[in-house]
Write a protein that holds these residues in place. Structure first.
Motif, mmCIF file in Angstrom:
data_model
loop_
_atom_site.group_PDB
_atom_site.id
_atom_site.type_symbol
_atom_site.label_atom_id
_atom_site.label_comp_id
_atom_site.label_asym_id
_atom_site.label_seq_id
_atom_site.Cartn_x
_atom_site.Cartn_y
_atom_site.Cartn_z
ATOM 1 N N ALA A 560 -70.385 16.763 -21.175
ATOM 2 C CA ALA A 560 -70.673 17.422 -19.769
ATOM 3 C C ALA A 560 -71.888 18.033 -19.454
ATOM 4 O O ALA A 560 -72.208 18.238 -18.247
ATOM 5 C CB ALA A 560 -69.151 18.375 -19.516
ATOM 6 N N PHE A 561 -72.243 18.592 -20.518
ATOM 7 C CA PHE A 561 -73.400 19.337 -20.355
ATOM 8 C C PHE A 561 -74.684 18.258 -20.012
ATOM 9 O O PHE A 561 -74.523 17.184 -20.661
ATOM 10 C CB PHE A 561 -73.909 20.156 -21.387
ATOM 11 N N ALA A 562 -75.670 18.810 -19.272
ATOM 12 C CA ALA A 562 -76.812 17.938 -19.517
ATOM 13 C C ALA A 562 -77.633 17.761 -20.506
ATOM 14 O O ALA A 562 -78.241 18.809 -21.262
ATOM 15 C CB ALA A 562 -78.090 18.389 -18.082
ATOM 16 N N GLN A 563 -77.398 16.650 -21.253
ATOM 17 C CA GLN A 563 -77.970 16.575 -22.620
ATOM 18 C C GLN A 563 -79.380 15.634 -22.813
ATOM 19 O O GLN A 563 -79.649 14.993 -21.709
ATOM 20 C CB GLN A 563 -77.002 15.755 -23.552
ATOM 21 N N PRO A 564 -80.065 15.758 -23.727
ATOM 22 C CA PRO A 564 -81.175 14.947 -23.691
ATOM 23 C C PRO A 564 -80.833 13.251 -23.946
ATOM 24 O O PRO A 564 -79.846 12.891 -24.175
ATOM 25 C CB PRO A 564 -81.791 15.344 -25.143
ATOM 26 N N PRO A 565 -81.730 12.523 -23.196
ATOM 27 C CA PRO A 565 -81.596 11.093 -23.399
ATOM 28 C C PRO A 565 -81.208 10.599 -24.845
ATOM 29 O O PRO A 565 -81.727 11.248 -25.693
ATOM 30 C CB PRO A 565 -82.789 10.639 -22.828
ATOM 31 N N ASN A 566 -80.525 9.581 -24.881
ATOM 32 C CA ASN A 566 -80.053 8.924 -26.072
ATOM 33 C C ASN A 566 -79.514 9.839 -27.286
ATOM 34 O O ASN A 566 -79.641 10.092 -28.192
ATOM 35 C CB ASN A 566 -81.508 8.391 -26.779
ATOM 36 N N LEU A 567 -78.528 10.558 -26.779
ATOM 37 C CA LEU A 567 -77.742 11.843 -27.345
ATOM 38 C C LEU A 567 -77.488 11.161 -28.659
ATOM 39 O O LEU A 567 -77.820 11.959 -29.759
ATOM 40 C CB LEU A 567 -76.720 12.418 -26.681
ATOM 41 N N VAL A 568 -76.597 10.042 -28.667
ATOM 42 C CA VAL A 568 -75.928 9.680 -29.994
ATOM 43 C C VAL A 568 -76.868 9.452 -31.046
ATOM 44 O O VAL A 568 -76.939 9.920 -32.106
ATOM 45 C CB VAL A 568 -75.204 8.599 -29.606
ATOM 46 N N SER A 569 -77.961 8.675 -30.701
ATOM 47 C CA SER A 569 -78.895 8.308 -31.615
ATOM 48 C C SER A 569 -79.889 9.408 -32.189
ATOM 49 O O SER A 569 -80.001 9.792 -33.282
ATOM 50 C CB SER A 569 -80.131 7.173 -31.187
ATOM 51 N N LEU A 570 -80.176 10.300 -31.165
ATOM 52 C CA LEU A 570 -80.751 11.876 -31.552
ATOM 53 C C LEU A 570 -79.746 12.385 -32.428
ATOM 54 O O LEU A 570 -80.303 12.832 -33.629
ATOM 55 C CB LEU A 570 -80.854 12.579 -30.438
ATOM 56 N N VAL A 571 -78.647 12.564 -32.303
ATOM 57 C CA VAL A 571 -77.708 13.321 -33.096
ATOM 58 C C VAL A 571 -77.513 12.738 -34.720
ATOM 59 O O VAL A 571 -77.477 13.276 -35.538
ATOM 60 C CB VAL A 571 -76.239 13.535 -32.498
ATOM 61 N N GLN A 572 -77.432 11.530 -34.609
ATOM 62 C CA GLN A 572 -77.349 10.611 -35.688
ATOM 63 C C GLN A 572 -78.682 10.825 -36.714
ATOM 64 O O GLN A 572 -78.714 10.893 -37.859
ATOM 65 C CB GLN A 572 -77.236 9.204 -35.473
ATOM 66 N N GLY A 573 -79.920 10.982 -36.047
ATOM 67 C CA GLY A 573 -81.100 10.909 -36.677
ATOM 68 C C GLY A 573 -81.136 12.082 -37.314
ATOM 69 O O GLY A 573 -81.696 12.153 -38.408
ATOM 70 N N LEU A 574 -80.811 13.258 -36.641
ATOM 71 C CA LEU A 574 -80.835 14.716 -37.192
ATOM 72 C C LEU A 574 -79.870 15.036 -38.306
ATOM 73 O O LEU A 574 -79.995 15.848 -39.141
ATOM 74 C CB LEU A 574 -80.723 15.699 -35.920
ATOM 75 N N SER A 575 -78.758 14.565 -38.366
ATOM 76 C CA SER A 575 -77.968 14.597 -39.297
ATOM 77 C C SER A 575 -77.580 13.663 -40.578
ATOM 78 O O SER A 575 -76.909 13.779 -41.651
ATOM 79 C CB SER A 575 -76.365 14.510 -38.621
ATOM 80 N N GLN A 576 -78.503 12.398 -40.461
ATOM 81 C CA GLN A 576 -78.381 11.454 -41.550
ATOM 82 C C GLN A 576 -78.636 11.888 -42.883
ATOM 83 O O GLN A 576 -77.917 11.351 -43.885
ATOM 84 C CB GLN A 576 -79.134 10.206 -41.313
ATOM 85 N N ASP A 577 -79.386 12.947 -43.088
ATOM 86 C CA ASP A 577 -79.677 13.401 -44.613
ATOM 87 C C ASP A 577 -78.825 14.404 -44.864
ATOM 88 O O ASP A 577 -78.949 15.141 -46.018
ATOM 89 C CB ASP A 577 -81.093 13.828 -44.697
ATOM 90 N N LEU A 578 -77.454 14.805 -44.272
ATOM 91 C CA LEU A 578 -76.747 15.891 -44.619
ATOM 92 C C LEU A 578 -75.565 15.421 -44.602
ATOM 93 O O LEU A 578 -75.045 14.255 -44.225
ATOM 94 C CB LEU A 578 -76.776 16.798 -43.592
ATOM 95 N N PRO A 579 -74.612 16.085 -45.880
ATOM 96 C CA PRO A 579 -73.514 15.498 -46.105
ATOM 97 C C PRO A 579 -72.340 16.206 -45.076
ATOM 98 O O PRO A 579 -71.301 16.928 -45.589
ATOM 99 C CB PRO A 579 -73.286 16.345 -47.527
ATOM 100 N N LEU A 580 -72.491 15.680 -43.684
ATOM 101 C CA LEU A 580 -71.565 16.214 -42.896
ATOM 102 C C LEU A 580 -71.042 14.966 -42.388
ATOM 103 O O LEU A 580 -71.323 13.881 -42.159
ATOM 104 C CB LEU A 580 -72.310 17.073 -41.584
ATOM 105 N N THR A 581 -69.648 15.186 -41.793
ATOM 106 C CA THR A 581 -69.211 14.016 -40.934
ATOM 107 C C THR A 581 -68.906 14.627 -39.412
ATOM 108 O O THR A 581 -68.629 15.859 -39.091
ATOM 109 C CB THR A 581 -67.711 13.874 -41.299
ATOM 110 N N LEU A 582 -69.452 13.951 -38.534
ATOM 111 C CA LEU A 582 -69.337 14.156 -37.325
ATOM 112 C C LEU A 582 -68.358 13.317 -36.468
ATOM 113 O O LEU A 582 -68.307 12.070 -36.995
ATOM 114 C CB LEU A 582 -70.799 13.752 -36.557
#
Length: 849
Positions: A560-582
């Motif tokens: 609902a917030f105004a987010q950066p474009p391509n939010l999903v790929s951005l979040v995936q790229g920032l989290s891919q080296d971390l042992p986290l589940t989104l």
């Protein structure tokens, strides 16, 4: 220049203040000739050794020159420092041996658990200047390298034909470079010997430490920094018989070599180690006697903490040797013992380097036999131990568990995954999140130290910390085990992380705050201008993979917030080296707990954090904060010297962090500015005696026991003069582990799943538990000492006192930690308290009164 004349020069009172240049060969044994084809240090530097402090680039360049010119030398780059300076290790042996060096190394390692090979070589490790401003060691390394690469005499022939010398010329290249620049930039043509001269008084931070202001000599065990990781990896590949560690000490001292205080050795170090250390010491004494140098042994320094250069080898059957030379702190200095020149400090390091060779050769059979007996005795000890090993588990914070395991890997400590769940004393150790560390292995002695909870010692005076229990440092659940545990030795332990599923049309995305790396991802997202919020209470949301429990502190990214474009790929790229589940959340209406539009959802913006550092503050503690925010949180940090704070516009910062220091000179106007900033919404964070200063200024609503009150707890009647040192030791906490009870409902405790939290304590400050409700985040338990030495008197004073206090001041928050929560960068069980102080402080609403 004859050798005798050189020694006379060192003992003369300098008539003029011009430092005499000393040629390379004058530092070295007189019965030596040198290969003309090998470049001398002076030729490489363009000046005599000791005339200027060598820079690391010059030192490195010369070592590479020797490796190119001499068939006796091979050089490898083992890693890079934080400032990208190459870390190198040179191997000196005969040309014949160089051709089979890898085979010799492999044979040596194999012999540790088998029979000694005929004509087995000694492996000697020469390590110089782990403290950058103790630079006589690295300058001496120039001469020792030249001696081994080009020298021709009977000792060199015997040494290199049948043995291997490993040389680490600069253990701390960043600190060495910082100090060389300081000493050289302040050198006068007419040398100034006054100790008050700027040349002899380094600015903050001094060159002792590495890039992040850590003491690398305490990092052999902890493995926080690349310099230590590279060094220990090579140590484990070579397992030397002798390892030397060349240091400097106060200028008014003389020269020290081990053995140290006999009663302060690590209890797991065999007495034979001390005997061999003493045998080598006889050669150092003889060499220093010949040059009429003052020295001392068996005083002051100890071999207790296995994390230093002179003690880490002791855990593996090597003989670690500490040398301490009085420091000139520049080029020429007045001392209690007369004028001390930089050349003289270098000379003593050269002298004892060569006496190490002599002593090792004379005791070769004993040193070879010791490594063999050490391995066999260690195996026998492990078999007699009542425990078979240790079970360790962490279910929710995989980053913390992996950090612990990485240290075990560095020290070649074996551990195995479980084949099935194991229950011990009512605790279920799950196979997916637990490892078993068997005691029957070569690292037995080190493992026992890493899990020690010992509280009583023959000698309670410690040069360094009295405990380094790594499981407590990482706040991991663990237990000693009797009998067999079913383990899978055919696979490596690899914790499972559920795969993230981020759908394009999701209502929101979320991740839990349970794992330490969640703070890293949060920082990355904020810097990428992702708009998000943090849950102040738990909730159960419907996701694409079913109903998921999200604890307090969980991070939500609403679409609902105004987010950066391509939010999903951005979040995936920032989290891919971390042992986290989104997770992809389907609706803002939750099954249980707060909804996603709740007022208990805190919108976060990127923190702007200021660290007060500089003169009068602890560079170690400031460096720990900098290191954590920079490398763990990946968060930009503004570091401002205390003396400049009055000129800073505080409104530009959201948080100000204060470490141990002296703040008595902070002006009243400056304090008023801080008060105004705090009341307008700033977050004020302090640890150790910064908390005391907060109390003095009226910001923190607490009371702290005075030094005089603490003194009253100790009985002084009938003490004699000889009791002074022991009495001081009773009033000091050198480094011990204390248990605290954490209020896990508090925002500073988000991500913690147990109220029991071990904290590291290395001073005796006592904060009385406030009567005001809701502001004590953690308190020490009734019987707080978990491991290490603390006198009964201090234990009683600390019992039930406050460990963490936090409350609101106007619109702002004040947070006080009584201890160093980032101790040496390894105390990861409490370091996330700082993450919460930065990201979760907005939830703190309890008033201070």
């Amino acid at each position: 220049m004859p050798r005798l004349f050189t020694l006379l020069l060192f003992s003369l009172v300098f008539i003029s203040q011009t430092l005499f240049a000393i040629q390379d060969k004058d530092y070295l044994p007189p019965d030596t000739t040198y290969l003309q084809a090998i470049t001398t240090p002076t030729e490489a530097l363009g000046n005599e050794v000791g005339e200027w402090h060598v820079r690391h680039d010059q030192l490195l360049g010369y070592m590479r020159t020797l490796a190119e010119q001499s068939e006796r030398v091979s050089l490898i780059e083992t890693g890079r420092s934080h400032e990208n300076r190459p870390l190198v290790l040179l191997a000196f042996t005969s040309a014949t041996n160089q051709a089979k060096l890898a085979t010799m190394r492999a044979d040596h390692l194999a012999s540790l658990t088998g029979k000694p090979q005929p004509n087995a070589p000694l492996v000697l490790w020469m390590g110089y200047s782990v403290h950058g401003n103790e630079s006589s060691g690295s300058n001496a390394a120039l001469l020792i390298a030249y001696y081994l690469a080009a020298g021709q005499n009977k000792q060199i022939e015997q040494l290199l034909n049948n043995n291997i010398v490993l040389l680490d010329p600069s253990i701390n290249p960043d600190g060495l470079s910082r100090f060389a620049q300081w000493a050289n930039m302040h050198k006068s043509r007419s040398l100034v010997t006054d100790p008050q001269n700027r040349e002899h008084q380094e600015a903050w931070p001094n060159g002792r430490t590495n890039h992040y202001w850590f003491d690398l000599n305490r990092d052999w065990l902890l493995q926080v920094h690349p310099e230590s990781k590279a060094r220990v990896a090579q140590f484990q590949q070579w397992r030397p018989h002798v390892l030397t560690d060349f240091h400097e000490m106060g200028s008014d001292s003389t020269f020290f070599f081990q053995p140290g205080v006999p009663s302060r050795k690590n209890p797991w170090t065999p007495i034979k180690n001390v005997e061999l250390t003493d045998a080598l010491g006889q050669f150092h004494a003889k060499a220093l006697d010949q040059s009429k140098q003052l020295y001392f042994t068996q005083e002051s320094y100890d071999d207790f903490y296995y994390g230093k250069g002179s003690t880490y080898p002791d855990a593996f059957g090597s003989i670690g040797i500490l040398f301490e030379q009085a420091s000139s702190r520049g080029h020429l200095r007045e001392t209690a013992n007369g004028l001390l020149s930089f050349q003289q400090t270098i000379q003593n390091q050269v002298t004892t380097s060569i006496s190490t060779f002599s002593g090792a050769l004379a005791n070769k059979d004993a040193l070879l036999a010791y490594q063999q007996s050490f391995a066999q005795d260690t195996l026998e000890l492990s078999k007699k131990d009542k425990w078979s090993g240790y079970l360790v588990q962490e279910e929710k914070d995989l980053s913390r568990l992996q950090g612990f395991l990485s240290i075990l890997n560095a020290h070649n400590i074996n551990y195995w995954p479980l084949k099935q769940d194991v229950e011990i004393e009512g605790v279920n150790y799950r196979a997916v999140s637990s490892v078993f560390i068997p005691l029957q292995q070569a690292s037995y002695r080190l493992i026992k130290s890493l899990f020690s909870t010992r509280q009583s010692f023959d000698d309670n005076t410690f040069y360094d910390v009295s405990n380094w229990n790594l499981a407590l440092a990482f706040n991991l659940q663990y237990t000693p085990v009797k009998g067999k545990i079913a383990v899978d030795t055919n696979r490596l332990f690899k914790p499972k992380v559920l795969e993230s599923e981020l759908l394009q049309q999701a209502y929101a995305y979320a991740f839990s705050w349970d794992d330490s790396s969640a703070a890293t991802l949060l920082s990355r997202l904020l810097q990428a201008k992702v708009k998000l919020q943090v849950a102040g209470a738990p909730f159960v949301a419907q996701t694409s993979q079913g109903a998921i429990n999200f604890p307090a502190g969980s991070v939500v990214i609403p679409t609902a917030f105004a987010q950066p474009p391509n939010l999903v790929s951005l979040v995936q790229g920032l989290s891919q080296d971390l042992p986290l589940t989104l997770w992809s959340i389907n609706s803002g209406l939750t099954k249980q707990g707060i909804d996603l539009g709740s007022r208990q959802m805190l919108k976060l913006s990127l923190p702007k954090v200021l660290l007060v550092a500089g003169k009068e503050t602890s560079e170690y503690e400031a460096g720990e904060i900098w290191h954590h925010l920079d490398l763990q949180l990946e968060l930009p940090l503004t570091i401002v010297d205390l003396e400049r704070l009055a000129s800073i516009e505080l409104a530009n910062y959201s948080h100000i962090i204060w470490v141990k220091g002296s703040y008595k000179d902070v002006s009243e106007n400056n304090a008023k500015a801080i008060s105004a900033w705090l009341k307008e919404g700033g977050v004020l964070i302090g640890q150790k005696n910064a908390a005391s200063w907060f109390v003095d200024k009226g910001w923190l609503k607490a009371r702290i026991k005075s030094d005089s009150d603490i003194d009253l707890a100790f009985e002084i009647k009938d003490l004699q003069y000889a009791d002074i040192e022991g009495f001081k030791a009773k009033k000091r906490i050198a480094g011990a582990v204390f248990s605290t009870q954490l209020d896990i409902s508090h925002p500073l405790a988000f991500g913690f799943n147990s109220a029991s939290l071990p904290m590291f304590k290395n001073d005796n400050q006592v904060i009385l538990k406030p009567d005001t409700p809701f502001i004590t985040v953690a308190k020490y338990t009734e019987k707080p000492l978990l491991a290490g030495y603390t006198s009964p008197e201090l234990q009683e004073l600390i019992s039930n006192s406050a460990a963490i206090i936090a409350h609101r001041v106007g619109k702002g928050k004040v947070i006080a930690f009584n201890d160093d929560i980032n101790f040496r960068g390894v105390w990861q069980g409490t370091s996330r308290l700082l993450d919460n102080a930065i990201f979760m402080a907005g939830f703190i609403e309890a008033p201070g009164q």
